[in-house]
Scaffold this motif. Structure first.
Motif, PDB file in Angstrom:
ATOM      1  N   GLU A   1      -3.528  -9.514  -3.325  1.00 41.47           N
ATOM      2  CA  GLU A   1      -4.614  -9.403  -2.360  1.00 41.47           C
ATOM      3  C   GLU A   1      -5.742 -10.398  -2.682  1.00 41.47           C
ATOM      4  O   GLU A   1      -6.278 -11.061  -1.780  1.00 41.47           O
ATOM      5  CB  GLU A   1      -5.144  -7.967  -2.395  1.00 41.47           C
TER       6      GLU A   1
ATOM      7  N   HIS B   1      -0.352  -5.680  -6.813  1.00 42.66           N
ATOM      8  CA  HIS B   1      -0.953  -5.683  -5.479  1.00 42.66           C
ATOM      9  C   HIS B   1      -2.338  -6.330  -5.493  1.00 42.66           C
ATOM     10  O   HIS B   1      -2.663  -7.140  -4.613  1.00 42.66           O
ATOM     11  CB  HIS B   1      -1.049  -4.273  -4.908  1.00 42.66           C
TER      12      HIS B   1
ATOM     13  N   HIS C   1       0.831  -1.212   0.000  1.00 41.74           N
ATOM     14  CA  HIS C   1       0.000   0.000   0.000  1.00 41.74           C
ATOM     15  C   HIS C   1       0.865   1.261   0.000  1.00 41.74           C
ATOM     16  O   HIS C   1       0.536   2.246  -0.673  1.00 41.74           O
ATOM     17  CB  HIS C   1      -0.940   0.001   1.206  1.00 41.74           C
TER      18      HIS C   1
ATOM     19  N   ASP D   1     -10.750  -2.708   1.694  1.00 42.93           N
ATOM     20  CA  ASP D   1      -9.635  -3.470   2.276  1.00 42.93           C
ATOM     21  C   ASP D   1      -9.830  -3.665   3.783  1.00 42.93           C
ATOM     22  O   ASP D   1      -9.548  -4.745   4.313  1.00 42.93           O
ATOM     23  CB  ASP D   1      -8.291  -2.774   2.017  1.00 42.93           C
TER      24      ASP D   1
HETATM   25 FE   LIG Z   1      -5.131  -3.273  -0.974  1.00 38.51          FE
END
Ligand SMILES: [Fe+2]
Ligand SMILES: [Fe+2]
Length: 124
Positions: free
Chosen positions: A60, A56, A26, A115
């Protein structure tokens, strides 16, 4: 609900997920948006932003799948990533001020809403 946009644009403790690898990624996402904002005419900054977001999001999504995150929440999360990547992938340098604002806002809001929903629920 409005979320404060950090200025100068960057990661801070209010975004902490308490997963070191995710927090590090992040931080890189914020840096990549900062770099686009700092030089909207840079095709390199824009493509780097796209690449780090892509990496990313794949990471995730794999974590959520491994964790058996509920289908509904997984699908909502994946759709949010996909919609954003469609918009980001359609941008051309020089990136407009409106598009820069969109990138800045989207990342802040996404981390703090979508998130944060998996914070504490997965192992990574
Ligand atoms: Fe994220
Ligand atoms: Fe996400």
């Amino acid at each position: 609900m409005a979320y404060a946009i950090p200025e100068p644009y960057g990661w801070n403790e209010s975004f902490r997920m308490f997963y070191a690898s995710i927090d590090d990624e992040h931080k890189g996402l914020f840096k990549s948006v900062f770099d686009v904002a700092a030089d909207p005419s840079s095709a390199h900054a824009l493509s780097h932003c796209y690449d780090v977001m892509d990496i990313h999001f794949s990471h995730e999504e794999a974590i959520l799948q491994r964790a058996n995150y509920t289908d509904i929440l997984y699908n909502e999360h994946k759709k949010a990533h996909d919609n954003f990547m469609n918009r980001l992938g359609g941008l051309k340098s020089p990136v407009s001020a409106d598009a820069v604002a969109y990138l800045k806002n989207w990342l802040v809001r996404h981390i703090k809403t979508i998130d944060f929903k998996y914070r504490g629920f997965v192992n990574c």
